[in-house]
Design a protein around this motif. Structure first.
Motif, PDB file in Angstrom:
ATOM      1  N   THR A 191       9.699   2.176 133.409  1.00  0.00           N
ATOM      2  CA  THR A 191      10.451   0.940 133.230  1.00  0.00           C
ATOM      3  C   THR A 191       9.872   0.235 132.018  1.00  0.00           C
ATOM      4  OG1 THR A 191      10.880   0.747 135.593  1.00  0.00           O
ATOM      5  CG2 THR A 191      11.107  -1.254 134.263  1.00  0.00           C
ATOM      6  N   SER A 192      10.636   0.199 130.940  1.00  0.00           N
ATOM      7  CA  SER A 192      10.092  -0.273 129.673  1.00  0.00           C
ATOM      8  C   SER A 192      10.586  -1.671 129.320  1.00  0.00           C
ATOM      9  CB  SER A 192      10.466   0.692 128.541  1.00  0.00           C
ATOM     10  OG  SER A 192       9.982   0.213 127.305  1.00  0.00           O
ATOM     11  N   PHE A 193       9.611  -2.563 129.158  1.00  0.00           N
ATOM     12  CA  PHE A 193       9.876  -3.884 128.589  1.00  0.00           C
ATOM     13  C   PHE A 193       9.323  -3.946 127.160  1.00  0.00           C
ATOM     14  CE2 PHE A 193       9.788  -4.823 133.190  1.00  0.00           C
ATOM     15  CZ  PHE A 193      11.036  -5.433 133.314  1.00  0.00           C
ATOM     16  N   SER A 194       9.281  -2.799 126.506  1.00  0.00           N
ATOM     17  CA  SER A 194       8.730  -2.723 125.163  1.00  0.00           C
ATOM     18  C   SER A 194       9.648  -3.409 124.157  1.00  0.00           C
ATOM     19  CB  SER A 194       8.529  -1.261 124.754  1.00  0.00           C
ATOM     20  OG  SER A 194       8.185  -1.173 123.380  1.00  0.00           O
ATOM     21  N   HIS A 195       9.054  -4.167 123.253  1.00  0.00           N
ATOM     22  CA  HIS A 195       9.792  -4.815 122.169  1.00  0.00           C
ATOM     23  C   HIS A 195      10.063  -3.850 121.026  1.00  0.00           C
ATOM     24  CE1 HIS A 195       5.516  -4.965 121.274  1.00  0.00           C
ATOM     25  NE2 HIS A 195       5.836  -4.980 119.996  1.00  0.00           N
ATOM     26  N   MET A 196       9.456  -2.649 121.080  1.00  0.00           N
ATOM     27  CA  MET A 196       9.613  -1.685 119.994  1.00  0.00           C
ATOM     28  C   MET A 196      10.711  -0.668 120.251  1.00  0.00           C
ATOM     29  SD  MET A 196       5.603  -0.976 119.018  1.00  0.00           S
ATOM     30  CE  MET A 196       5.078  -0.707 120.727  1.00  0.00           C
ATOM     31  N   ALA A 197      11.170  -0.574 121.500  1.00  0.00           N
ATOM     32  CA  ALA A 197      12.149   0.445 121.861  1.00  0.00           C
ATOM     33  C   ALA A 197      13.554   0.044 121.446  1.00  0.00           C
ATOM     34  CB  ALA A 197      12.091   0.689 123.370  1.00  0.00           C
ATOM     35  N   THR A 198      14.426   1.043 121.332  1.00  0.00           N
ATOM     36  CA  THR A 198      15.849   0.812 121.114  1.00  0.00           C
ATOM     37  C   THR A 198      16.624   1.649 122.121  1.00  0.00           C
ATOM     38  OG1 THR A 198      15.930   2.561 119.444  1.00  0.00           O
ATOM     39  CG2 THR A 198      15.611   0.310 118.651  1.00  0.00           C
ATOM     40  N   ASN A 199      17.943   1.535 122.077  1.00  0.00           N
ATOM     41  CA  ASN A 199      18.778   2.232 123.053  1.00  0.00           C
ATOM     42  C   ASN A 199      19.574   3.330 122.357  1.00  0.00           C
ATOM     43  OD1 ASN A 199      20.701   3.051 124.952  1.00  0.00           O
ATOM     44  ND2 ASN A 199      20.694   1.049 125.937  1.00  0.00           N
ATOM     45  N   LEU A 200      19.108   4.572 122.481  1.00  0.00           N
ATOM     46  CA  LEU A 200      19.795   5.685 121.831  1.00  0.00           C
ATOM     47  C   LEU A 200      21.035   6.137 122.598  1.00  0.00           C
ATOM     48  CD1 LEU A 200      16.968   7.922 120.362  1.00  0.00           C
ATOM     49  CD2 LEU A 200      18.817   6.811 119.142  1.00  0.00           C
ATOM     50  N   GLN A 201      21.187   5.696 123.837  1.00  0.00           N
ATOM     51  CA  GLN A 201      22.380   6.080 124.590  1.00  0.00           C
ATOM     52  C   GLN A 201      23.645   5.499 123.962  1.00  0.00           C
ATOM     53  OE1 GLN A 201      22.243   5.718 128.830  1.00  0.00           O
ATOM     54  NE2 GLN A 201      20.034   6.067 128.938  1.00  0.00           N
ATOM     55  N   GLN A 202      23.487   4.406 123.218  1.00  0.00           N
ATOM     56  CA  GLN A 202      24.636   3.761 122.592  1.00  0.00           C
ATOM     57  C   GLN A 202      24.844   4.221 121.148  1.00  0.00           C
ATOM     58  OE1 GLN A 202      26.564   1.478 124.258  1.00  0.00           O
ATOM     59  NE2 GLN A 202      25.350   1.726 126.106  1.00  0.00           N
TER      60      GLN A 202
END
Length: 460
Positions: free
Chosen positions: A103-114
């Motif tokens: 469960t990621s609350f990272s500010h560095m991540a993005t959403n590749l599913q979109q």
């Protein structure tokens, strides 16, 4: 002789002769057996023997004399040849990465599913065919002019940035760009936001600069706290990292007035995630207001595309551009040129703008749902700094539990969580625990469970 199945026949001949040479079974300038006798000895074809001997000649173990045969070179003895190859020290070994659901609350991540993979692939195919000649050579050190031209138009339309393509420099990382900016000046003092981007502090100090932390207030960077000897000032006015403050126009003018002095001063404006602004229109960049042309504008595609794309850029004022060319014209380009040409078509054909609109709508829904769920699950001990911009926000939780204990719990619960403490350049007085809540990697149906896990981490 039985040959090893997994090796070509010539390799067995090559390795055995090399081993005999290195072990001293052959003396310098000693003649080898004929090719025919070697082929009989190893039960291989003469062609395999020729390939093996030619390889040994190339590597310097043998030499040949016409119509006389093959001879052993006089090889210098390697003093450590008998020693075992040293193993990698244990402290340098890495554990194999095993993917697990976190469960990621990272500010560095993005959403590749979109991410629009088909459109990106279409642009990549187009770039490969339309720029084939350009791709077969090294591009301009700052990046292909065509791509810089496309980005300049986009920045002017979306952020009001005033620049020519010549002023844009592409790089694989913002840290690389910051390092180049620092190299354009004699080391001095640079003002950084506190809390702020802590990775820059390490880089800046390694470049022999002095860091002057400036506290962030409810309007962002406060120039009143800047020392007189500061020559560079780094700020994130569109969405302060990590506190999320959007700098009002009066504070922006204060920053620009700070530039209007005889001594050389510059502002570095990091516009890292300004594309995501909710409920209101975009605010013009600081660079678009700076008629003195002393603002260095920096941006990245890590937030709008994905971190693995490794495309960042900066816009240099003309005075610094001349200095940049004198310092760095010898460097090779650091970005993947095919990715840059793909980005050119992705923007030119309208896919990027459509993607931004889709993602802004998606992230706004995720953000609203997450904040709603946090308020529903937590009591008054939780305070949310609700600023409608970017891909993260700050929460404060009233507890005496240490950051170390909370992070240990988060790891046990498979929760990726970042504390505000890690972004403090100097410690600030606080009566609670503060965390950066990134939401780009969350899916709508995951939010209730994610919030429950966060409550377990904070209240256990």
């Amino acid at each position: 002789m039985i040959l090893q199945d997994k090796k070509y026949k010539y390799q067995v001949v090559y390795e055995r002769i090399k081993e005999q040479i290195l072990s001293g079974n052959y003396q310098p300038h000693e003649k080898l057996l004929s090719k025919r006798k070697i082929s009989e000895q190893f039960n291989v074809s003469i062609n395999s023997v020729i390939v093996a001997l030619d390889q040994l000649i190339v590597e310097g173990y043998l030499y040949s004399l016409e119509r006389k045969g093959y001879f052993v070179e006089d090889i210098t003895h390697y003093s450590q040849d008998t020693q075992k190859w040293p193993k990698l020290p244990e402290e340098l070994k890495e554990k194999p990465y095993k993917h697990r659901h976190v469960t990621s609350f990272s500010h560095m991540a993005t959403n590749l599913q979109q991410f629009p993979y088909n459109e990106w692939a279409k642009c990549e195919h187009k770039a490969f065919h339309e720029f084939r000649d350009e791709l077969s050579h090294l591009s301009h050190q700052q990046g292909p002019y065509t791509v810089r031209q496309t980005l300049a138009k986009h920045l002017n339309f979306k952020r009001g940035v005033r620049c020519e393509p010549e002023q844009i420099i592409f790089h694989s990382s913002s840290q690389g760009l910051m390092s180049q900016v620092l190299a354009l000046f004699e080391p001095g003092t640079i003002a950084l936001e506190n809390p702020g981007y802590a990775r820059y502090r390490t880089l800046i100090e390694q470049e022999q600069w002095q860091v002057h932390p400036v506290p962030i207030d409810e309007q962002g960077f406060n120039v009143a706290h800047v020392k007189s000897d500061v020559k560079l000032l780094y700020t994130t006015p569109a969405h302060q990292f990590p506190m999320g403050v959007i700098m009002p126009i009066s504070r922006r003018f204060e920053l620009l007035n700070w530039l209007n002095v005889p001594q050389e001063r510059y502002i570095i404006e990091d516009d890292y995630d300004s594309e995501y602004k909710y409920e209101t229109a975009h605010i013009p960049s600081l660079q678009s207001l700076d008629k003195s042309q002393r603002t260095i504008y920096m941006g990245t595609f890590s937030k709008t595309l994905f971190p693995g794309i490794r495309i960042s850029y900066m816009v240099l004022p003309p005075a610094l551009l001349k200095r940049y060319k004198e310092h760095f014209s010898h460097l090779l380009p650091s970005c993947n040129t095919l990715n840059l040409y793909t980005l050119h078509y992705f923007m030119k054909d309208g896919y990027y703008q459509k993607h931004l609109a889709t993602m802004a709508q998606h992230f706004e829904s995720i953000r609203k749902k997450l904040i709603q769920e946090l308020r529903h699950v937590f009591d008054e001990k939780l305070t949310i700094v609700d600023i409608p911009a970017g891909l993260h926000f700050i929460i404060h939780y009233d507890t005496t539990t240490s950051y170390e204990e909370i992070i240990a719990r988060a790891q046990e619960e498979n929760v990726e969580l970042f504390t505000l403490e890690r972004f403090l350049l100097t410690m600030l007085p606080t009566a609670n625990r503060s965390f950066i809540i990134g939401f780009a990697n969350l899916q709508m149906n995951e939010i209730p469970k994610a919030v429950q896990k966060l409550k377990t981490v904070l209240t256990a």
